[in-house]
Design a protein around this motif. Structure first.
Motif, PDB file in Angstrom:
ATOM      1  N   HIS A   1     -23.857  -0.024  -3.300  1.00  0.00           N
ATOM      2  CA  HIS A   1     -22.487  -0.455  -2.980  1.00  0.00           C
ATOM      3  C   HIS A   1     -22.111  -0.178  -1.525  1.00  0.00           C
ATOM      4  N   PHE A   2     -23.108  -0.300  -0.646  1.00  0.00           N
ATOM      5  CA  PHE A   2     -22.844  -0.221   0.791  1.00  0.00           C
ATOM      6  C   PHE A   2     -23.033  -1.608   1.403  1.00  0.00           C
ATOM      7  N   GLN A   3     -22.002  -2.075   2.071  1.00  0.00           N
ATOM      8  CA  GLN A   3     -22.089  -3.364   2.766  1.00  0.00           C
ATOM      9  C   GLN A   3     -22.608  -3.113   4.180  1.00  0.00           C
ATOM     10  N   ASN A   4     -23.769  -3.625   4.473  1.00  0.00           N
ATOM     11  CA  ASN A   4     -24.401  -3.434   5.769  1.00  0.00           C
ATOM     12  C   ASN A   4     -23.661  -4.248   6.831  1.00  0.00           C
ATOM     13  N   ILE A   5     -23.037  -3.586   7.802  1.00  0.00           N
ATOM     14  CA  ILE A   5     -22.240  -4.314   8.804  1.00  0.00           C
ATOM     15  C   ILE A   5     -23.115  -5.162   9.726  1.00  0.00           C
ATOM     16  N   TYR A   6     -24.430  -4.930   9.713  1.00  0.00           N
ATOM     17  CA  TYR A   6     -25.335  -5.708  10.570  1.00  0.00           C
ATOM     18  C   TYR A   6     -26.159  -6.725   9.771  1.00  0.00           C
ATOM     19  N   GLU A   7     -25.731  -6.996   8.548  1.00  0.00           N
ATOM     20  CA  GLU A   7     -26.488  -7.918   7.693  1.00  0.00           C
ATOM     21  C   GLU A   7     -26.524  -9.329   8.268  1.00  0.00           C
TER      22      GLU A   7
ATOM     23  N   THR B   1     -17.308   5.449  16.839  1.00  0.00           N
ATOM     24  CA  THR B   1     -16.800   4.995  15.548  1.00  0.00           C
ATOM     25  C   THR B   1     -15.356   5.441  15.377  1.00  0.00           C
ATOM     26  N   HIS B   2     -14.680   4.805  14.460  1.00  0.00           N
ATOM     27  CA  HIS B   2     -13.266   5.079  14.242  1.00  0.00           C
ATOM     28  C   HIS B   2     -13.079   6.225  13.252  1.00  0.00           C
ATOM     29  N   HIS B   3     -13.700   6.088  12.090  1.00  0.00           N
ATOM     30  CA  HIS B   3     -13.512   7.073  11.027  1.00  0.00           C
ATOM     31  C   HIS B   3     -14.803   7.336  10.259  1.00  0.00           C
ATOM     32  N   ALA B   4     -15.922   6.799  10.750  1.00  0.00           N
ATOM     33  CA  ALA B   4     -17.175   6.847   9.986  1.00  0.00           C
ATOM     34  C   ALA B   4     -17.668   8.272   9.772  1.00  0.00           C
ATOM     35  N   LYS B   5     -18.205   8.511   8.580  1.00  0.00           N
ATOM     36  CA  LYS B   5     -18.868   9.775   8.294  1.00  0.00           C
ATOM     37  C   LYS B   5     -20.359   9.586   8.558  1.00  0.00           C
ATOM     38  N   THR B   6     -20.935  10.483   9.349  1.00  0.00           N
ATOM     39  CA  THR B   6     -22.361  10.386   9.670  1.00  0.00           C
ATOM     40  C   THR B   6     -23.160  11.223   8.680  1.00  0.00           C
ATOM     41  N   VAL B   7     -24.183  10.596   8.109  1.00  0.00           N
ATOM     42  CA  VAL B   7     -24.980  11.249   7.064  1.00  0.00           C
ATOM     43  C   VAL B   7     -26.466  11.104   7.388  1.00  0.00           C
ATOM     44  N   PHE B   8     -27.186  12.220   7.426  1.00  0.00           N
ATOM     45  CA  PHE B   8     -28.642  12.182   7.579  1.00  0.00           C
ATOM     46  C   PHE B   8     -29.244  11.881   6.207  1.00  0.00           C
ATOM     47  N   VAL B   9     -30.086  10.843   6.140  1.00  0.00           N
ATOM     48  CA  VAL B   9     -30.652  10.447   4.848  1.00  0.00           C
ATOM     49  C   VAL B   9     -32.183  10.444   4.899  1.00  0.00           C
TER      50      VAL B   9
ATOM     51  N   PRO C   1     -32.223  -5.270  14.342  1.00  0.00           N
ATOM     52  CA  PRO C   1     -31.604  -5.566  15.640  1.00  0.00           C
ATOM     53  C   PRO C   1     -31.340  -4.322  16.492  1.00  0.00           C
ATOM     54  N   GLU C   2     -31.445  -4.528  17.779  1.00  0.00           N
ATOM     55  CA  GLU C   2     -31.027  -3.519  18.762  1.00  0.00           C
ATOM     56  C   GLU C   2     -29.533  -3.706  18.971  1.00  0.00           C
ATOM     57  N   ILE C   3     -28.777  -2.613  18.936  1.00  0.00           N
ATOM     58  CA  ILE C   3     -27.319  -2.744  19.015  1.00  0.00           C
ATOM     59  C   ILE C   3     -26.739  -1.863  20.124  1.00  0.00           C
ATOM     60  N   GLU C   4     -25.511  -2.208  20.507  1.00  0.00           N
ATOM     61  CA  GLU C   4     -24.773  -1.414  21.506  1.00  0.00           C
ATOM     62  C   GLU C   4     -23.744  -0.561  20.759  1.00  0.00           C
ATOM     63  N   LEU C   5     -23.810   0.747  20.992  1.00  0.00           N
ATOM     64  CA  LEU C   5     -22.900   1.646  20.284  1.00  0.00           C
ATOM     65  C   LEU C   5     -21.428   1.316  20.563  1.00  0.00           C
ATOM     66  N   LYS C   6     -21.144   0.895  21.786  1.00  0.00           N
ATOM     67  CA  LYS C   6     -19.743   0.652  22.149  1.00  0.00           C
ATOM     68  C   LYS C   6     -19.128  -0.517  21.366  1.00  0.00           C
ATOM     69  N   LYS C   7     -19.981  -1.325  20.712  1.00  0.00           N
ATOM     70  CA  LYS C   7     -19.484  -2.466  19.952  1.00  0.00           C
ATOM     71  C   LYS C   7     -19.422  -2.209  18.447  1.00  0.00           C
ATOM     72  N   ILE C   8     -19.752  -0.989  18.030  1.00  0.00           N
ATOM     73  CA  ILE C   8     -19.893  -0.740  16.597  1.00  0.00           C
ATOM     74  C   ILE C   8     -18.591  -0.958  15.825  1.00  0.00           C
ATOM     75  N   ARG C   9     -17.459  -0.656  16.436  1.00  0.00           N
ATOM     76  CA  ARG C   9     -16.182  -0.867  15.743  1.00  0.00           C
ATOM     77  C   ARG C   9     -15.846  -2.351  15.651  1.00  0.00           C
ATOM     78  N   LEU C  10     -16.183  -3.081  16.697  1.00  0.00           N
ATOM     79  CA  LEU C  10     -15.930  -4.524  16.693  1.00  0.00           C
ATOM     80  C   LEU C  10     -16.820  -5.239  15.683  1.00  0.00           C
ATOM     81  N   GLU C  11     -18.024  -4.740  15.499  1.00  0.00           N
ATOM     82  CA  GLU C  11     -18.992  -5.430  14.646  1.00  0.00           C
ATOM     83  C   GLU C  11     -18.878  -5.050  13.168  1.00  0.00           C
TER      84      GLU C  11
END
Length: 265
Positions: free
Chosen positions: A181-187, A231-239, A194-204
């Motif tokens: 039940h996780f929606q992948n924001i980069y799907e 990030t705005h409110h994201a919880k970071t989790v090591f998996v 994909p290679e991504i830019e951290l500064k765009k993570i909230r926009l994407e």
């Protein structure tokens, strides 16, 4: 004389059951062991870490992308097990000069179960394969009941740093994120990783969770802090990356791991 078709649609004909196996995919090495084929496995990669004793009892023939062809040829294998994502077409083509190369192609749970069934047919381990299929199906059904009431949350699954890379669409990781039940924001990205830019993570997508995988890159706290700045409110989790990206028999353990993960986040 028996003919089997692999997951790329390639036909392979064997005069007798293949008994000398070289496996170039870590998760598939683990599956072959779990099917009772330890004595048939003659060669593995340096990344084949399960079961742990294989690193001293089996011949290591390089990595998944850097293969020592002469070493493999000297092992006189009857079959070489590869994967479309892990091993390049060039590697498969060259290995085909040695013996039949069986290539798996796995994006879904169904693909995974098909691989287990195929190995059962190939190596005369049908009973063992069916036992694993039944156990995985049972665990999957149980997990679906566990997860059904949980809301869908947005997530980003990081696999690399410098540059930062994430899991995208058409990946087994993406399939397991959906199941959880996780929606992948980069799907929607065209690239699978994909290679991504951290500064765009909230926009994407502005994820609720940022998952930092234990493999193939060893993420540290410093990476969590850097990503967290954007990030705005994201919880970071090591998996545990093996649980999200290893197919085969590992999937059975993955469902138990996912339950624990959901109680922690």
């Amino acid at each position: 004389m028996t003919t089997y078709i692999d997951q790329l649609g390639t036909s392979h004909t064997f005069e007798s059951q293949p008994n000398r196996i070289v496996s170039l995919v870590p998760s598939q090495t683990e599956l072959l062991f779990d099917l009772g084929l330890e004595d048939s496995i003659v060669g593995i990669t340096k990344f084949c870490v399960h079961p742990v004793h294989f690193k001293v009892t089996k011949t290591i023939v390089g990595g998944t992308k850097n293969i020592k062809f002469d070493k493999i040829k000297a092992l006189q294998p009857d079959i070489i097990i590869c994967n479309k994502e892990e091993n390049t077409k060039e590697i498969v083509d060259e290995l085909s000069q040695i013996c039949p190369v069986w290539v798996t192609d796995i994006y879904t749970i169904e693909d995974n179960l098909q691989m287990i069934s195929d190995f059962g047919q190939l190596f005369n381990k049908r009973t063992e394969a069916q036992k694993w299929i039944d156990k995985i199906n049972s665990a999957y059904q149980d997990f679906q009941q566990f997860i059904q009431e949980k809301p869908i949350k947005k997530a980003a699954y990081f696999i690399w740093a410098n540059p930062y890379m994430v899991a995208g669409n058409h990946t087994f990781i993406n399939e397991l994120l959906k199941i959880n039940h996780f929606q992948n924001i980069y799907e929607a990205k065209e690239s699978r990783y994909p290679e991504i830019e951290l500064k765009k993570i909230r926009l994407e997508g502005d994820p609720d969770y940022v998952f930092l995988s234990s493999e193939p890159f060893p993420f540290k706290d410093e990476h969590a802090f850097e990503i967290g700045r954007f990030t705005h409110h994201a919880k970071t989790v090591f998996v545990d990356g093996e649980m999200f990206s290893w197919y085969g028999s590992r999937l059975l353990k993955a469902f138990a791991y996912f339950k624990i993960l959901h109680t922690k986040i």
